[in-house]
Scaffold this motif. Sequence first.
Motif, short mmCIF file in Angstrom:
data_model
loop_
_atom_site.label_atom_id
_atom_site.label_comp_id
_atom_site.label_asym_id
_atom_site.label_seq_id
_atom_site.Cartn_x
_atom_site.Cartn_y
_atom_site.Cartn_z
N VAL A 48 4.75 -24.80 125.66
CA VAL A 48 5.91 -24.86 124.76
C VAL A 48 5.82 -23.88 123.59
O VAL A 48 6.80 -23.16 123.32
N PRO A 49 4.71 -23.80 122.84
CA PRO A 49 4.68 -22.86 121.71
C PRO A 49 4.95 -21.41 122.08
O PRO A 49 5.74 -20.74 121.37
N PRO A 50 4.35 -20.86 123.15
CA PRO A 50 4.71 -19.48 123.49
C PRO A 50 6.18 -19.30 123.82
O PRO A 50 6.78 -18.27 123.49
N LEU A 51 6.78 -20.32 124.47
CA LEU A 51 8.20 -20.22 124.77
C LEU A 51 9.05 -20.24 123.50
O LEU A 51 10.02 -19.49 123.37
N ASN A 53 8.05 -19.26 120.59
CA ASN A 53 7.80 -17.98 119.93
C ASN A 53 8.62 -16.86 120.56
O ASN A 53 9.23 -16.06 119.86
N SER A 54 8.65 -16.81 121.89
CA SER A 54 9.35 -15.71 122.56
C SER A 54 10.87 -15.88 122.52
O SER A 54 11.61 -14.90 122.42
N GLN A 55 11.33 -17.14 122.58
CA GLN A 55 12.77 -17.38 122.61
C GLN A 55 13.40 -17.47 121.23
O GLN A 55 14.55 -17.08 121.04
N LEU A 56 12.63 -18.01 120.26
CA LEU A 56 13.23 -18.30 118.96
C LEU A 56 12.55 -17.60 117.79
O LEU A 56 13.13 -17.52 116.70
N GLY A 57 11.30 -17.15 117.95
CA GLY A 57 10.63 -16.42 116.89
C GLY A 57 9.53 -17.21 116.20
O GLY A 57 9.44 -18.44 116.30
N LYS A 58 8.69 -16.48 115.48
CA LYS A 58 7.51 -17.07 114.84
C LYS A 58 7.90 -18.04 113.73
O LYS A 58 7.27 -19.09 113.55
N ASP A 59 8.92 -17.72 112.94
CA ASP A 59 9.33 -18.62 111.86
C ASP A 59 9.80 -19.97 112.41
O ASP A 59 9.49 -21.03 111.84
N ILE A 60 10.54 -19.94 113.51
CA ILE A 60 11.02 -21.19 114.10
C ILE A 60 9.85 -21.99 114.66
O ILE A 60 9.81 -23.22 114.56
N LEU A 61 8.86 -21.30 115.24
CA LEU A 61 7.67 -21.99 115.72
C LEU A 61 6.94 -22.66 114.56
O LEU A 61 6.43 -23.78 114.70
N GLY A 62 6.91 -21.98 113.40
CA GLY A 62 6.29 -22.59 112.22
C GLY A 62 7.01 -23.85 111.78
O GLY A 62 6.38 -24.81 111.34
N ILE A 63 8.35 -23.86 111.88
CA ILE A 63 9.12 -25.06 111.54
C ILE A 63 8.75 -26.20 112.49
O ILE A 63 8.59 -27.36 112.07
N TRP A 64 8.63 -25.90 113.77
CA TRP A 64 8.23 -26.91 114.77
C TRP A 64 6.86 -27.50 114.43
O TRP A 64 6.67 -28.71 114.44
N ALA A 195 13.21 -26.32 130.28
CA ALA A 195 14.56 -26.02 130.75
C ALA A 195 15.50 -25.72 129.59
O ALA A 195 16.32 -24.79 129.66
N LEU A 196 15.36 -26.48 128.51
CA LEU A 196 16.23 -26.26 127.35
C LEU A 196 15.96 -24.90 126.70
O LEU A 196 16.90 -24.17 126.34
N LEU A 197 14.70 -24.54 126.56
CA LEU A 197 14.37 -23.26 125.95
C LEU A 197 14.86 -22.10 126.81
O LEU A 197 15.41 -21.12 126.30
N LEU A 198 14.66 -22.18 128.12
CA LEU A 198 15.09 -21.11 129.01
C LEU A 198 16.61 -21.02 129.10
O LEU A 198 17.15 -19.97 129.46
N SER A 199 17.29 -22.11 128.74
CA SER A 199 18.76 -22.12 128.77
C SER A 199 19.36 -21.72 127.44
O SER A 199 20.60 -21.74 127.30
#
Length: 526
Positions: A48-51, A53-64, A195-199
């Motif tokens: 999940v974290p790499p997805l 990061n790649s789909q939404l960016g590092k800042d969004i991963l930090g929020i997660w 599935a949600l991230l890829l969509s």
Amino acid sequence: MSGTAWKSDSPMLPAGKTEHAVAGIRIAKNVATNWAWVGLVAIAGFIVPPLINSQLGKDILGIWDFGWALVMYIALLSMGVTSAVNRYVAKFRAGRQWRSLSVTLSSSLALLATSSVLGLAAACALAAFVPRWLPGLTSDGIFTARAVILILCGSAALQLPAHVFNGVITGFERFDLLNATRLVCDLGVLIAMVALLLSGFGLVALALASLLGEVAGGLARISVARRLCPQLRLSPRLCRRRTMAELLRFGGKTIVHETARGGLYQINAIVLAVFVGPAALAVYARQRALVMLLTRLLKQYAQVFTPTSSDLHARGDLSALRHLAITSAKYGFYIALPAVLFLALMGGPLLHVWMGSDYEAPTILTVLTMGHLAVLPQMGLFSILIGMGRHGVPAAVDVVALFVSAALTWSLLSSGVDSLLSAALGLALPFALSGGVVLPLYACRVLGLSPWRYLREVLPGPLLASIPCAGSLLAARAFIDADPAFVLLAGTLVAATVTTTIYWRWVLPPQLREAFIKRLSGHSDA
């Protein structure tokens, strides 16, 4: 608990070969199913974290990461009641005291329902105020952070009453059933998140998927607990103030420990985020995630010793308790040392393959790993102390370590030391002292066990067995000049082959080896 019940339910009583083999198989089964669930959690953590990061960016991963850091504080509203339920279920089940069990569980459910309401209020407050503490977020980022915090923390609050039924399942020593429900629900959540991230969906959709999975898992565990204990009756009329007070006294010591241990990780991360923002936290959190995965693995191993130690303490069998403490720590080191060596020596290539070069911080991972080296193998000692009702002092020591950690992290960050290194040192040093030094010394004193005898019986075997593993990993790093993926693959295969061979021949108890062979050949009687 009667002697007859002990022979069938307790894993570490020195007994005849057949009884010991059956008990050993039972505890191995419980640990194995715990680890199967942790394995799925690990897979989710790697996917999940790499997805994100790649789909939404590092800042969004930090929020997660930040949102999950706050979830722990909602979970603390359980007040340690789950550990108390686990202990009392085993006690009343052995004596077939079903009314006493119903009174205890009804009182527990009332306490946790109150906590759930408080948790929902806290989730709303955190969602309203906390995101403004994160530097550099846009208005859209603040909205996302608020929504994610509200959903994740609200989900944790709603699940608090279901912890009673978790305690019923573990009190019946059916970790396999508990983990079956976890595996099914968590696998469904993982598939949904991917599935949600890829969509093209964002963090809010992921948080909602997590919420639905938690609700489904809670309902499943309620059903399992009801089937295990059909005699159970739950009613407000069965709630007793005296029982609630007893539960809170016992659980209070446990929750102090959990608060302090969890706070070492979460406050450390929050302080770092406040100083340098969510992007740096995302890098640090990946190093910490690997160590926390190992921590969870050892915690699942350690928790199976609480019911055993509770029974032995009630019977006044101090000699068997000493044996249990030594055995739990020795096999804890057998489990932890190869994993710690792997993270320390292969952490760089692993992070490169997992998240990319931007997330490599091998020095930080090594500091964190070494800080856990003496702590993780000895987590079983705290579980034994819980069973004895003597876990108050180490819990208080953990509170001191929490404040020392927060002060040290803040001081190092304020003084201009590298931010990630500051956070790593602020976590590792107090943690190593409280859990790796003070806890075993206190446990030895409570058990009347010489610290030198404890070290002499616990350490030599695991240290000798880990030398070939360390050599294999060092050789892979020193002599294989290739891309990180190949170094990681070669080092892992060689170290795993050598370690598995040694453990199969010299570490695994003969009765477990024989049972495993029988199970593979289809002749198991278990």
